[in-house]
Design a protein around this motif. Structure first.
Motif, PDB file in Angstrom:
ATOM      1  N   SER A   1       0.827  -1.209   0.000  1.00 52.28           N
ATOM      2  CA  SER A   1       0.000   0.000   0.000  1.00 52.28           C
ATOM      3  C   SER A   1       0.859   1.256   0.000  1.00 52.28           C
ATOM      4  O   SER A   1       0.487   2.287  -0.554  1.00 52.28           O
ATOM      5  CB  SER A   1      -0.931   0.021   1.211  1.00 52.28           C
ATOM      6  OG  SER A   1      -1.865  -1.029   1.112  1.00 52.28           O
TER       7      SER A   1
ATOM      8  N   ASP B   1      -5.652  -1.898  -5.060  1.00 53.94           N
ATOM      9  CA  ASP B   1      -5.046  -2.327  -3.803  1.00 53.94           C
ATOM     10  C   ASP B   1      -6.024  -3.201  -3.025  1.00 53.94           C
ATOM     11  O   ASP B   1      -6.934  -2.709  -2.373  1.00 53.94           O
ATOM     12  CB  ASP B   1      -4.625  -1.102  -2.977  1.00 53.94           C
ATOM     13  CG  ASP B   1      -3.704  -1.494  -1.811  1.00 53.94           C
ATOM     14  OD1 ASP B   1      -3.532  -2.706  -1.564  1.00 53.94           O
ATOM     15  OD2 ASP B   1      -3.162  -0.573  -1.161  1.00 53.94           O
ATOM     16  N   GLU B   2      -5.836  -4.493  -3.119  1.00 52.45           N
ATOM     17  CA  GLU B   2      -6.690  -5.478  -2.449  1.00 52.45           C
ATOM     18  C   GLU B   2      -8.173  -5.229  -2.701  1.00 52.45           C
ATOM     19  O   GLU B   2      -8.984  -5.250  -1.784  1.00 52.45           O
ATOM     20  CB  GLU B   2      -6.408  -5.497  -0.939  1.00 52.45           C
ATOM     21  CG  GLU B   2      -4.994  -5.971  -0.656  1.00 52.45           C
ATOM     22  CD  GLU B   2      -4.799  -6.402   0.792  1.00 52.45           C
ATOM     23  OE1 GLU B   2      -5.790  -6.817   1.426  1.00 52.45           O
ATOM     24  OE2 GLU B   2      -3.654  -6.328   1.273  1.00 52.45           O
TER      25      GLU B   2
ATOM     26  N   GLN C   1      -7.380   0.490  -0.790  1.00 54.61           N
ATOM     27  CA  GLN C   1      -7.608  -0.678   0.057  1.00 54.61           C
ATOM     28  C   GLN C   1      -8.713  -0.373   1.066  1.00 54.61           C
ATOM     29  O   GLN C   1      -9.553  -1.204   1.343  1.00 54.61           O
ATOM     30  CB  GLN C   1      -6.307  -1.046   0.790  1.00 54.61           C
ATOM     31  CG  GLN C   1      -6.458  -2.303   1.643  1.00 54.61           C
ATOM     32  CD  GLN C   1      -5.120  -2.764   2.263  1.00 54.61           C
ATOM     33  OE1 GLN C   1      -4.087  -2.128   2.107  1.00 54.61           O
ATOM     34  NE2 GLN C   1      -5.167  -3.886   2.956  1.00 54.61           N
TER      35      GLN C   1
HETATM   36 MG   LIG Z   1      -1.987  -2.772   2.056  1.00 54.09          MG
END
Ligand SMILES: [Mg+2]
Ligand SMILES: Nc1ncnc2c1ncn2[C@@H]1O[C@H](COP(=O)(O)OP(=O)(O)OP(=O)(O)O)[C@@H](O)[C@H]1O
Lengths: 259, 482
Positions: free
Chosen positions: A44, A173-174, A88
């Motif tokens: 991240s 991000d995820e 995220q």
């Molecule tokens: Mg992360």
């Protein structure tokens, strides 16, 4: 070969703590790269640095985007140049309706590209059509940005924004975390529809499963602030089986696309 | 401090756009306050004796009173003998009869302020009674209004032309001895606006007054009285700006509203007095008493205010709900930036049966601004079935500002229902970054969030003023984003 984005020896720290420790990565136009790696390894941090978040200090190295110095640009300029980050943890903005933010974002981008701004009617037509493609109920337009959205709804909202903004380079991000199986398919379909020979993506995930739907060209392992291994999509399967432990002892891998 | 703090700081550094001084020849009485000054003001305006006596009574009241201490504001003691209590632009005659007679410098001032005096006014459907310091200099649309029997004029003109109405209603909502600043105002008020809407008449246009303080060291004490007779309706807007000066200036106004049976009064304020510089130097002390009385059954009074200016704001537009089934409303946005302080709120006093009130307060603090909401909801014994709903929200921008809430509730009737909700939130670096990542500048992001926060109040403003208020908030928070 010319990369869309080229990261060279990037070091960066947060609150005085060095997180990225010399990261190298090249992503060509139209390529999808996946990044995996243990919690806290800096995934991240990398996305935030690329997007230009202020409290992430770049201490060394460079990032070229279409051959230009990306790090010199303000976050909103990077966004207008076509860099998109699906967060995220998407933040809630009470009082600001989703439709208002989306329209402001689309029009900021259009203005930057010298296109006329969309009026409310045209924008509504556009956004409703995009919402259909990610199976989002239009009622979300009039709710405050992410406020009270479930985890999965927030992620879907990120993908909606991505389809509206049509970035050149997207970092996810995820985006798969918190999604149920059906939602995962919808999101992956949305992403795959955006795939084209110019658009590149960096997909951060912990799960091989996402990569069954969004098939990457390359997979990298980020550990301790560096890319420690790169490979094809099979690497994800291997990681799923073996975890990350075996990599720690490996010599530092040559970064970027395998030759 | 982190980078984002600096960014917010730079962002909050703003220039006061209305901070220019107009050079016109002024006439003023000597500094200081005593009975002679009160008599001089009254004589200057050729007032009837009842008004002089009324002023003198107020003055004697005031002399007995002590300066109020309870508000959540801090400022050095005011020397009331160091203020001019009367100042007016000198012109050929005392009051110009048409725009052509108005000093062009003045007109330019109004133009800079965006007061719609000329044809623009007609297009916007706005009638303007512009008060420049103490004398009303231009009144438009009087004739059109007169055709409906509506009186809209300066307070001085009302005293001259309609003394019986002034006598009947003046001080019946805010008495001379109501509080320190109301008493001061009653003694020395120099001008203001007067509105009378006759029975059953719906005022065909928005009425609007722009007040402007110009002369140095001059306190402005305007007095506004609005009466809506049975079944009448009126919407009134006041806008305020003042030039940049290093000294603090005192502004102590009184506004009285009277709504008779079935009448509606909507009173909207956009207050942008000079707030002082970013180190807290200068700025207006805005100590104002505003109160309306729903005197008749089914009457309604609604206050909407957008307060972005002044070094210190101390005001509580209130409603006395006397008539059965009457309705009181208070919608407020108060913004404090740099060293500004605001202690504002409302009082809803329920006397009549089934009276209802709504309070919606939005406080925004930035820089080192301090913002307090102070509200009283009082339900008296006879107010069977009274209802109040209060919502009080605070928004903080940056780390060094403050928000405070002081709700007072007194309920003497068991059938009453009083609800109170409050919230505090902060514009976070993460919210700004999220917007920036979508291509929106930090400045636009703050505006967007602030406007989102205020939108329930803005929708109570007349359309054209809602747009103005939105812009004003933008300007009040503007600066260079680094
Ligand atoms: Mg992360
Ligand atoms: N704002 C911050 N303040 C302090 N430390 C931070 C901050 N942001 C990140 N870090 C630290 O930097 C390291 C890397 O964090 P990062 O979020 O990049 O990890 P990640 O690889 O994305 O992990 P995950 O898989 O859990 O999402 C962590 O040790 C984290 O605690």
């Amino acid at each position: 070969m010319s990369s869309l984005i080229s990261i060279r020896n990037l070091t960066a720290s947060v609150e005085g703590k060095e997180i990225l420790k010399g990261l190298n990565l090249d992503i060509g136009p139209g390529e999808i790269h996946a990044i995996m790696g243990p919690n806290g390894s800096g995934k991240s941090t990398l996305s935030n640095v690329l997007a230009g978040r202020e409290n992430y200090q770049v201490t060394g190295g460079e990032v070229l985007f279409e051959g230009r110095d990306l790090l010199a640009l303000a976050p909103e300029e990077r966004a207008r140049e076509g860099i998109f980050l699906a967060f995220q943890y998407p933040v809630e903005i009470p009082g600001v309706s989703n439709v208002y933010l989306l329209k402001a974002a689309v029009n900021a981008l259009r203005k930057h590209r010298g296109l006329p701004e969309l009026d409310a009617m045209d924008f509504l037509t556009l956004v409703k059509q995009k919402m259909k493609s990610v199976e989002m109920n239009p009622e979300f337009l009039h709710r405050s940005v992410n406020e009270g959205f479930s985890g999965g709804e927030k992620k879907r909202n990120e993908i909606l924004q991505m389809t509206l903004l049509e970035p050149k380079f997207a970092i996810l991000d995820e985006t798969d975390s918190g999604l149920d199986i059906d939602a995962l398919k919808i999101v992956a379909d949305g992403v795959n529809r955006l795939r084209n020979p110019e658009r590149s993506m960096l997909v951060i995930t912990h799960y091989q499963r996402l990569l069954d739907y969004i098939v990457p060209d390359y997979v990298h392992v980020l550990s301790g602030g560096r890319i420690v291994k790169s490979g094809g999509k099979e690497l994800a399967l291997e990681l799923e089986e073996r975890g990350y432990g075996w990599l720690e002892t490996q010599p530092r891998a040559a970064a970027g696309r395998p030759a | 401090m982190s980078g984002s703090q600096t960014q917010i700081d730079q962002f909050l550094d703003r220039e006061y756009a209305a901070g220019f001084v107009t050079t016109v020849e002024m006439e003023a009485f000597p500094k200081g306050l005593n009975e002679d000054i009160v008599r001089m003001i009254s004589a200057k305006k050729n007032e009837p004796d009842f008004l002089l006596q009324w002023r003198l009574e107020a003055f004697r009241n005031w002399q007995q009173m002590v300066h109020p201490q309870w508000a959540q504001v801090v400022y050095p003691p005011i020397d009331f003998q160091d203020i001019y209590y009367y100042a007016a632009p000198k012109s050929k005659k005392d009051a110009p009869k048409s725009l052509a007679e108005v000093d062009p410098e003045l007109l330019k001032t109004y133009e800079k302020l965006g007061v719609p005096l000329h044809e623009r006014a007609a297009l916007a459907g706005v009638a303007v009674d512009a008060v420049f310091d103490s004398v009303s200099v231009a009144t438009t649309f009087k004739d059109k209004l007169a055709a409906h029997g509506i009186i809209f004029c300066s307070f001085s003109d009302a005293v001259r032309d309609h003394p019986e109405l002034v006598r009947q209603y003046l001080g019946t909502v805010v008495s001379q001895g109501d509080n320190f600043y109301a008493a001061l105002n009653s003694a020395v008020f120099s001008d203001g606006s007067f509105v009378y809407i006759p029975k059953g008449v719906k005022c065909p246009m928005e009425l609007s007054t722009y007040f402007r303080i110009n002369a140095q060291n001059t306190g402005q004490f305007e007095r506004t009285l609005i009466i809506a007779d049975e079944g009448a309706q009126v919407s009134y807007l006041e806008g305020c700006t003042a030039p940049k000066r290093d000294e603090n200036q005192l502004h102590a106004a009184v506004v009285e509203l009277v709504a008779l049976e079935g009448a509606h009064i909507k009173y909207s304020t956009v207050q942008n007095w000079y707030p002082g510089d970013k180190d807290g130097k200068g700025g207006i002390y805005n100590f104002v008493t505003k109160r309306g009385e729903c005197r008749g059954a089914r009457s309604r009074i609604s206050w909407t205010q957008v307060e972005t200016g002044s070094a210190i704001t101390w005001k509580y537009p209130s409603v006395i709900l006397k008539g059965d089934d009457s309705v009181g409303e208070f919608y407020s946005v108060a913004l404090t930036n740099n060293y500004q302080q605001a202690d504002t709120g409302t009082k809803m006093i329920h006397l009549g049966k089934n009276t209802r009130s709504t309070i919606l307060s939005k406080g925004i603090s930035a820089g080192r601004g301090q913002n307090a909401y102070r509200g009283l909801v009082k339900v008296l014994k006879g107010a069977k079935g009274a209802r109040n709903y209060t919502q009080c929200d605070s928004l903080l921008i940056g780390e060094r500002c403050g928000a405070h809430t002081f709700p007072y509730i007194e309920v003497k009737n068991p059938t009453a229902r009083v609800e109170h909700e409050a919230s505090t939130s902060r514009i976070g670096e993460d919210q700004l970054f999220y917007c920036q990542q979508r291509g929106i500048s930090a400045e636009d992001a703050v505006s967007m969030i602030v406007n989102g926060f205020c939108k329930e109040v803005f929708k109570e403003l007349p359309m054209e003023f809602a747009v103005e208020a939105q812009k004003l908030l933008g300007v009040s928070l503007e600066g260079s984003v680094g």
